[in-house]
Design an enzyme around this catalytic site. Structure first.
Site, PDB file in Angstrom:
ATOM      1  N   ASP A  46       0.877  -1.159   0.000  1.00 41.44           N
ATOM      2  CA  ASP A  46       0.000   0.000   0.000  1.00 41.44           C
ATOM      3  C   ASP A  46       0.923   1.221   0.000  1.00 41.44           C
ATOM      4  O   ASP A  46       2.097   1.124   0.366  1.00 41.44           O
ATOM      5  CB  ASP A  46      -0.879  -0.043   1.253  1.00 41.44           C
ATOM      6  CG  ASP A  46      -1.654   1.248   1.455  1.00 41.44           C
ATOM      7  OD1 ASP A  46      -2.327   1.679   0.509  1.00 41.44           O
ATOM      8  OD2 ASP A  46      -1.560   1.814   2.563  1.00 41.44           O
ATOM      9  N   ASP A  65       0.119   5.140   0.965  1.00 42.79           N
ATOM     10  CA  ASP A  65       0.008   6.064   2.099  1.00 42.79           C
ATOM     11  C   ASP A  65      -0.059   5.300   3.423  1.00 42.79           C
ATOM     12  O   ASP A  65      -0.922   4.441   3.610  1.00 42.79           O
ATOM     13  CB  ASP A  65      -1.254   6.916   1.964  1.00 42.79           C
ATOM     14  CG  ASP A  65      -1.267   7.740   0.690  1.00 42.79           C
ATOM     15  OD1 ASP A  65      -1.020   8.944   0.778  1.00 42.79           O
ATOM     16  OD2 ASP A  65      -1.529   7.171  -0.388  1.00 42.79           O
ATOM     17  N   ASP A 125      -1.566  -0.939   5.918  1.00 44.79           N
ATOM     18  CA  ASP A 125      -1.889  -0.438   7.270  1.00 44.79           C
ATOM     19  C   ASP A 125      -3.382  -0.308   7.504  1.00 44.79           C
ATOM     20  O   ASP A 125      -3.805   0.138   8.576  1.00 44.79           O
ATOM     21  CB  ASP A 125      -1.220   0.926   7.500  1.00 44.79           C
ATOM     22  CG  ASP A 125      -1.879   2.042   6.691  1.00 44.79           C
ATOM     23  OD1 ASP A 125      -2.158   1.817   5.495  1.00 44.79           O
ATOM     24  OD2 ASP A 125      -2.117   3.128   7.239  1.00 44.79           O
TER      25      ASP A 125
END
Length: 211
Positions: free
Chosen positions: A9, A11, A166
């Site tokens: 991922d 960001d 996250d």
């Protein structure tokens, strides 16, 4: 496992973009004669995108007559400041170097739009082997399509891949794609055990042990 590919991922996992997104929101608030919002309150919303920041900053929803203009304006400010303070998380550069040394592939699967993703990667001089963005395909995460597309672009199988993220949507996408998932505790989301991730790491270098 015979791992040949690491997908990340963007960001909150690969790059710490929260400072510049917070800057964009607070700059917009100041433009409108409003007070800035605390960074610690903005940070958890970053992964949800610009619309979530507008809703939080202006305490309004998409039915507000100024919502579209505010959303366009925050994207404009962010675009102009996309690499003002954003940088890879500590240990990411070394991790990528290791992956390259091992002749493995690495890529990015993000819900961030293509124009912003590629601009950020260019400014940070990151050159993944594959990049799949929120508007690359018809579906984005938590749908498995972006991850499966990334695998197909690299001619690798889901079983040879790890997906690092996250956010719960990252884990859900990995599970649906039959890809082993790695949750990161250093990102923007609060990791919950019931996400049923395969691995949990506290810093990027911990991924080396899994590899």
């Amino acid at each position: 496992m015979n791992i040949s590919t690491i997908l990340f991922d963007l960001d909150g996992t690969l790059v710490d973009t929260a400072p510049d997104l917070a800057y964009a929101l607070n700059a917009l608030l100041l433009e409108n004669g409003m007070s800035e919002k605390p960074y610690d309150q903005i940070k958890p919303l970053v992964s949800l995108g610009g619309k979530a920041l507008i809703k939080f900053g202006f305490d309004c929803d998409e039915s507000h007559p100024d919502f579209i203009d505010r959303h366009q304006r925050i994207l404009s400010i962010y675009t102009d400041n996309i690499a003002r303070n954003s940088k890879t998380f500590t240990g990411i550069d070394e991790l990528i170097a290791f992956v390259k040394d091992q002749k493995m592939f690495w890529g990015i699967v993000t819900n961030k739009p293509e124009n912003l993703t590629h601009l950020l990667l260019e400014r940070l001089r990151l050159k993944p082997d594959v990049v799949v963005c929120g508007d690359t395909l018809e579906h984005n995460k938590p749908h498995p399509a972006p991850l499966l597309y990334a695998c197909s672009q690299l001619a690798t199988t889901p079983q040879q891949c790890l997906f690092v993220g996250d956010d719960k949507n990252d884990i859900l996408a990995g599970q649906s794609a039959n890809i082993k998932t790695v949750a990161v505790s250093y990102g923007y989301g609060k990791i919950e055990p019931d996400w049923n991730y395969d691995y949990l790491i506290d810093k990027p270098s911990d991924l080396l042990k899994i590899i």
